[in-house]
Each structure stands twice: as structure tokens, then as C-alpha cells.
Design an enzyme around this catalytic site. Structure first.
Site, PDB file in Angstrom:
ATOM      1  N   LYS A 121       0.946  -1.229  -0.213  1.00 54.82           N
ATOM      2  CA  LYS A 121      -0.018   0.010   0.163  1.00 54.82           C
ATOM      3  C   LYS A 121       0.798   1.272  -0.014  1.00 54.82           C
ATOM      4  O   LYS A 121       1.843   1.386   0.806  1.00 54.82           O
ATOM      5  CB  LYS A 121      -0.752   0.092   1.298  1.00 54.82           C
ATOM      6  CG  LYS A 121      -1.759   1.184   1.571  1.00 54.82           C
ATOM      7  CD  LYS A 121      -1.728   1.487   3.014  1.00 54.82           C
ATOM      8  CE  LYS A 121      -0.125   2.144   3.384  1.00 54.82           C
ATOM      9  NZ  LYS A 121      -0.370   2.736   4.449  1.00 54.82           N
TER      10      LYS A 121
ATOM     11  N   ASP B  56      -5.760   0.714   8.100  1.00 54.92           N
ATOM     12  CA  ASP B  56      -5.230   0.365   6.665  1.00 54.92           C
ATOM     13  C   ASP B  56      -5.888  -0.629   6.010  1.00 54.92           C
ATOM     14  O   ASP B  56      -5.507  -1.041   4.828  1.00 54.92           O
ATOM     15  CB  ASP B  56      -3.738   0.661   6.670  1.00 54.92           C
ATOM     16  CG  ASP B  56      -3.194   1.935   6.535  1.00 54.92           C
ATOM     17  OD1 ASP B  56      -4.052   3.018   6.459  1.00 54.92           O
ATOM     18  OD2 ASP B  56      -2.162   1.996   7.017  1.00 54.92           O
TER      19      ASP B  56
HETATM   20  O1  C5P Z   1      -5.358   1.001  13.048  1.00 49.92           O
HETATM   21  P1  C5P Z   1      -3.956   0.431  13.402  1.00 49.92           P
HETATM   22  O2  C5P Z   1      -3.703  -0.547  14.505  1.00 49.92           O
HETATM   23  O3  C5P Z   1      -3.100   0.044  12.023  1.00 49.92           O
HETATM   24  O4  C5P Z   1      -3.241   1.731  13.758  1.00 49.92           O
HETATM   25  C1  C5P Z   1      -1.965   1.703  14.428  1.00 49.92           C
HETATM   26  C2  C5P Z   1      -1.939   2.959  15.241  1.00 49.92           C
HETATM   27  O5  C5P Z   1      -1.745   4.073  14.413  1.00 49.92           O
HETATM   28  C3  C5P Z   1      -3.279   3.377  15.933  1.00 49.92           C
HETATM   29  O6  C5P Z   1      -3.098   2.623  17.244  1.00 49.92           O
HETATM   30  C4  C5P Z   1      -3.053   4.744  16.346  1.00 49.92           C
HETATM   31  O7  C5P Z   1      -2.331   5.081  17.237  1.00 49.92           O
HETATM   32  C5  C5P Z   1      -2.461   5.160  14.938  1.00 49.92           C
HETATM   33  N1  C5P Z   1      -3.489   5.861  14.044  1.00 49.92           N
HETATM   34  C6  C5P Z   1      -4.088   6.790  14.103  1.00 49.92           C
HETATM   35  N2  C5P Z   1      -4.857   7.525  13.246  1.00 49.92           N
HETATM   36  C7  C5P Z   1      -5.100   7.050  12.047  1.00 49.92           C
HETATM   37  C8  C5P Z   1      -4.330   5.703  11.879  1.00 49.92           C
HETATM   38  C9  C5P Z   1      -3.641   5.025  12.881  1.00 49.92           C
HETATM   39  O8  C5P Z   1      -3.715   7.700  15.241  1.00 49.92           O
HETATM   40  N3  C5P Z   1      -5.899   7.415  11.275  1.00 49.92           N
END
Ligand code: C5P
Length: 294
Positions: free
Chosen positions: A11, A138
Site C-alpha cells: 500500500k 489501513d
Molecule cells: O489501526 P492501526 O492498528 O493500523 O493503527 C496503528 C496506530 O496508529 C493506532 O493505534 C493509532 O495510534 C495510530 N493511528 C492514528 N490515526 C489513524 C490511523 C492510525 O492515530 N488514522
């Protein structure tokens, strides 16, 4: 059908505009996302229970099966569809881990697609995107792996079509970066940021696409460079090697990319970087304007 294969393309955030932390613990964002011609490979074979085997160049860098996103995706699909079917899953990890190019998210999305076919669940891509949203910000965009303008925390997806194929060189300096930590640093630097509201316009034309991208940046760049100074050095090196390239951080890093004019420029830059950084992961790849699966 007893065996299904699925690819999990990397990605690539061509732009990433991030606003201040929301009440849900996530940052609202706007991002033009496309998918590379390189990625991880998954294979699913009918079996009485779920198993996960990991190999490939970056396979040994992954943690145990039960906290792997592929495993979590398989369990989520089992639960949603109430199936007791199993699968022997093989994941060949070609992409570096914690690299800002969505490897884990792409693997999870490929697992949803592949197992939906293997188990004949009959879920639509949209249904799979809904399950994906529970696995990570993502993951939804990786389900269909085609150019999308992503909003919200990552769950609102608008098609960008047409969009041209672009050539890029991706470079990872071998440093694993925690997305969570980069967002936390971003809060230190950038609290109060608002979304710029700039949505890319669909186009078939490479020059028109590059002109738009020149106006868009990655909001996490400063935070990622603070997290790992090697990233800033790498961005400067890419710009030095090809001053005409569009040089950007990928996601939250540490992978950086140079978007170049054509395949010849990509090959030339790849060779120069491999000669200079023999320890780095360097690939030249197409960033696809369309998607060939689902
Ligand atoms: O959702 P995912 O586990 O991939 O995201 C990892 C971390 O990145 C989340 O725990 C969050 O702290 C941060 N994040 C965020 N805002 C987003 C995507 C991710 O703060 N839009």
C-alpha cells in the site's frame, strides 16, 4: 475448490494529510492510496483447522501466529460467517515489516479475500471492507487494492478513476518504525492541524497526476524523521540522486520513495541506490492505476 492464492500488494500513500487526534484515539486523515506491483503472497488450502506458516525474505522478522493480522483476519471471517471450516495458510513475506507500506494490512485483506473464496462465504468486497475496519485503519483500503481517496480514520473510501500507472523506487533502511509512536510524535509537533481538503482529481495523464502530487505531502514526515534521523538522510539522498523525482515518506516510514517519470529512470535510480546502500531494501516498481483482482 481446495487451494486459493492471493497477492497482497504494498500500500502506497501518494499523499497523507493528517489532522489532530480525535476523541476515538485516531487521527482523521485524507490520503490518496495506490498499490504497488510488488507484495506478499498468500496461499490457502482446505484443512480441518486454521494453521499459519510464514516464510520469505522477511518471514523470520514476524511475531508468532496468534497476533499476526492474517490470523486475526481469518478468525474475524470465521466469526462473521459462523463457519467452522479451517485452512492451512502460507504467507510469503516479501515486504519489510513495520515499514509504512502496509504489509500487515495487505496480508490481512488478502486473507479476507482468499478465505472468502476458499470457504465460499459469498461476502461482497464491501462486506469484507466492513470486517477489515475492525482489524486496522489501513486494512479496508487493501481489500480492493485500487486507487482510493481514503478519509476518516481510513474507513471512508472513494474511488479515484481513472488514475495512471506511475513508476517508483521504494527504499527501506532496515529500521522498523511503530506507526503508533510516529502519530504520538506528530501530536507533539502538529496538534491543531486541520485537513487541507485537497482531494485529487481523477486523470489518465501522468504529468497531470504528478502535478497534483507535487502539491500534496505526507504530514507524518517531520515526526518520522524525529523518530529516526536516517529517514531524513534517506529523503535527501533520493532527492540528490534524481532532482526531478517526487520524493516522499511512505506512510509512517521508514520506507521512502521516489516517484520518477518512466521505467528507465526507475531502473537507473534503483541501481545507483543498491550500489550506495548494499544493506538497504531497494525495489523499482509500478504503482498501479487500476486493480486486476476482485
Ligand atoms: O489501526 P492501526 O492498528 O493500523 O493503527 C496503528 C496506530 O496508529 C493506532 O493505534 C493509532 O495510534 C495510530 N493511528 C492514528 N490515526 C489513524 C490511523 C492510525 O492515530 N488514522
Amino acid at each position: 475448490m481446495s487451494v486459493v492464492c492471493a497477492s497482497a500488494p504494498a500500500k502506497i500513500n501518494l499523499s497523507l494529510n493528517v489532522a489532530a487526534l480525535g476523541d476515538d484515539g485516531y487521527h482523521p486523515l485524507q490520503s490518496l492510496v495506490v498499490f504497488a506491483a510488488i507484495g506478499d503472497d498468500l496461499r490457502f488450502e482446505s484443512a480441518p483447522k486454521l494453521t499459519l506458516n510464514i516464510d520469505g525474505p522477511f518471514g523470520s522478522n514476524l511475531a508468532g501466529a496468534s497476533d499476526n493480522l492474517v490470523w486475526r483476519a481469518a478468525r474475524a471471517l470465521q466469526e462473521t460467517t459462523n463457519t467452522t471450516l479451517g485452512a492451512a495458510i502460507s504467507l510469503t513475506k516479501n515486504l519489510p515489516i513495520a515499514a509504512g507500506i502496509g504489509g500487515g494490512s495487505a496480508d490481512a485483506a488478502a486473507a479476507l479475500r482468499g478465505l472468502n473464496t476458499l470457504w465460499q462465504c459469498g461476502l461482497s468486497p464491501r462486506d469484507l471492507e466492513d470486517i477489515a475496519a475492525g482489524l486496522g485503519a489501513d486494512v479496508p483500503v487493501c481489500v480492493q487494492s485500487r486507487p482510493r481517496f481514503m478519509r476518516g480514520r481510513g474507513q471512508i473510501l472513494d474511488d479515484i478513476s481513472p488514475w495512471p500507472d506511475l513508476y517508483a523506487v521504494l527504499v527501506n533502511p532496515g529500521i522498523a518504525i511503530s506507526t503508533k509512536e510516529v502519530f504520538a510524535r506528530f501530536d507533539d509537533f502538529g496538534a491543531g492541524n486541520v485537513l487541507n481538503g485537497l482531494a485529487p482529481k481523477p486523470t489518465k495523464d501522468v504529468d497531470a497526476a504528478l502535478a497534483q502530487l507535487a502539491m500534496l505531502d505526507n504530514s507524518l514526515t517531520q515526526a518520522a524523521c524525529a523518530q529516526s534521523p536516517a529517514i531524513g538522510a534517506l529523503l535527501a539522498t533520493l532527492a540528490r540522486h534524481d532532482p526531478t523525482a517526487l520524493v516522499r515518506l511512505c506512510g509512517s516510514g521508514a520506507t521512502c520513495m521516489a516517484i520518477v517519470r518512466n521505467a528507465a529512470a526507475a531502473t537507473q535510480l534503483k541501481q545507483a541506490l543498491r550500489a550506495e546502500f548494499s544493506q538497504y531494501w531497494v525495489v523499482a516498481t509500478l504503482l498501479r492505476g487500476t486493480c486486476s483482482f476482485i
